[in-house]
Design a protein around this motif. Sequence first.
Motif, mmCIF file in Angstrom:
data_model
loop_
_atom_site.group_PDB
_atom_site.id
_atom_site.type_symbol
_atom_site.label_atom_id
_atom_site.label_comp_id
_atom_site.label_asym_id
_atom_site.label_seq_id
_atom_site.Cartn_x
_atom_site.Cartn_y
_atom_site.Cartn_z
ATOM 1 N N LEU A 1 -6.381 7.501 -7.505
ATOM 2 C CA LEU A 1 -5.517 8.060 -8.556
ATOM 3 C C LEU A 1 -6.126 9.261 -9.269
ATOM 4 O O LEU A 1 -5.415 10.112 -9.791
ATOM 5 N N SER B 1 2.142 6.757 -6.063
ATOM 6 C CA SER B 1 2.065 5.374 -5.579
ATOM 7 C C SER B 1 1.182 5.285 -4.333
ATOM 8 O O SER B 1 0.459 4.320 -4.147
ATOM 9 N N LYS B 2 1.222 6.335 -3.489
ATOM 10 C CA LYS B 2 0.348 6.326 -2.297
ATOM 11 C C LYS B 2 -1.119 6.481 -2.724
ATOM 12 O O LYS B 2 -2.014 5.884 -2.131
ATOM 13 N N LEU C 1 3.313 1.197 -8.458
ATOM 14 C CA LEU C 1 2.290 1.699 -9.375
ATOM 15 C C LEU C 1 2.182 0.634 -10.460
ATOM 16 O O LEU C 1 3.192 0.135 -10.932
ATOM 17 N N PHE D 1 3.085 -1.912 -3.100
ATOM 18 C CA PHE D 1 3.345 -0.469 -3.146
ATOM 19 C C PHE D 1 3.762 0.057 -4.514
ATOM 20 O O PHE D 1 4.067 1.235 -4.662
ATOM 21 N N LYS E 1 -2.360 5.442 -5.453
ATOM 22 C CA LYS E 1 -2.773 4.139 -6.000
ATOM 23 C C LYS E 1 -3.120 3.184 -4.850
ATOM 24 O O LYS E 1 -4.101 2.446 -4.896
ATOM 25 N N LEU E 2 -2.305 3.269 -3.810
ATOM 26 C CA LEU E 2 -2.503 2.403 -2.651
ATOM 27 C C LEU E 2 -3.875 2.607 -2.009
ATOM 28 O O LEU E 2 -4.511 1.651 -1.570
#
Lengths: 371, 244
Positions: free
Chosen positions: B131, B123-124, A99, A97, B126-127
């Motif tokens: 992006l 971050s989500k 970055l 999770f 990226k998950l």
Amino acid sequence: MKNKNHIPAYSLNIEETTLHLAGSLLIGNANVFMEEVLMCLKKYKHKQIVIEIDHLEYIDSIGVATLNYLKSRLDERKIKVQIDGGKKEIKLKLQTFSLNETIQIQKNKKVPFWEDVGYQMYRFLNDDLRAFIILMTNVMYWSITDLFKPKMQRQGEFYNQAVLIGVNALWIVLAMSFIIGLVLAIQSATQLRNLGANIYIVDLIVIAMMSEMGPLMPAILVAGRSGSAIAAEIATMKVTSEMDALKTMGINPVRFVVIPKIYGTIVTLPFLTILADILGIFGGMIVAYFYLDISFQVFINRMTESLYNRDILIGLVKSLVFACIIVLTGSFFGLRAKHGAEGVGKVTTQAVVVSISLVFIADSIMGLLFY
Amino acid sequence: MREIIKIKSLSASLGGRNILSDISFNVYDKEITVILGRSGAGKSVLLKHLLGLMDIQEGEVVIFGKDIAEMQEEEQKRLYFQMGVFYQNGGLLNALTVGENIALPLEQNSNLSHELIDHIVWSKLKLVNLLNAYYLYPSQLSGGMLKRAALARAIVMDPLLLFCDEPGAGLDPISLVSLDKLILNLREQLGMSIVVVTHEVSSIFRIADRIVFIDSGQVVFQGTLEEALQAQNKQVKNYFDTAK
């Protein structure tokens, strides 16, 4: 299982260059954790810090993002952060999770004001104006061509559009024109009576209605009522790929969708204009009768003297121009719709505002030309 | 094993037509339950009942130990905080950018700072490998991107229970595999219980812990994937045989 109604606690303890984090870090306590840790590190002097998570029991993806955010905040202060220890599953979560270090959060670049003005102008000339001219040419070509090929048109579509755009607007146009004629006459009556020029109310009302208010009122009402409907209908067709479907079936979308609307408006708007003229003059006639003692017979006699064919013709020419403006603007904005349902609403509003503005501009230009 | 959802004798009819009749099954903690069935079998109506979007006419749906028919508005709101829904066509708000869409549940339901929310959103993204879509509007995304953005929004609050309505529909095989991996990760690492409505047989093989097969509004089979593959029920057998 974690229970989100009861927020588990975290604990933190700073020793020299190590921050010991224990307990749970998740959505419920992330904000408090951030505030507390930043407060604790306010006077932190060292150039690096180790966050030790051996005793961290639970972390969710928001907790991971919080640790990442803390890292980026400390990076700004040139403090190098290293996360140390941690149970296997916690490490796995940090890996999944987080970055990546290499990913920089992209910020939207702010375009300088003048660059934006220049770009908008370029876009208007190269994109919007060009598209409008192309649409106008297309509409002109097909509306003339289809006059000689009535079989190419959809059966009954002209009739449908004439009813939708013109006939259905009849009552509102008649009511508004009557009121305008009435108000125009009331406002002028007092002044003319003071000057002893009662009879000139006829000239005033007749010319104002015939060459200005008669064509303008129905055009504004039709632009608001049908211009928006045209834009919304075409925009919906555009965003739901109906326009693409027509194209791939070998059907010209402009010809199929716009031309019947042009015919319907061009035919009905002059009729609405004539009816608006009559109702407006009738409103003026009533005021003249009650306020200025001008009988209906006298009013009509004076009207025949002051009204020229030219005034009637100007009104009709104006209404034809307005009809083209309303349909072209509605179609233009409809065809440029994007971004789904929100885009449909946006272009509909734009179509109404622009078509009413263009009607006024065209009216002023024609007013100067035919003066 | 703890039951997260308990459905008991759920029946529903629309316009006098029976859509669901006597549906009963459980969804267990940290398991992926796949609801299967042909088009028109009643899957969507069932999902709507589980989400509290349709009134329960007959039967009982208990989520986290509470009967949803008896829930007050506040209780239902609290339940929604613990649930994420990944709609078939995304359900993203067209007026907002992808970033704003994902941030929305956190902005409305948490006291996190804007900067932290922004970080969580990145971050989500990226998950779900999206992006480059932060500033784009939903209408500017392809079908697959839209799905991934919708999933990012569904999981932004780290829900305990995730509903996915046809998550794989319209995705290419590579995206489908990575989506399945992500669903498995969410179960493994965040302990989510996941209910998936899908037709993608390859997906079912990868992710399903438990299968509930619905036909004409009735549960005709429920059990593990292995049990489903050996099931003697005609519809289930047909479904897997045809898919092979």
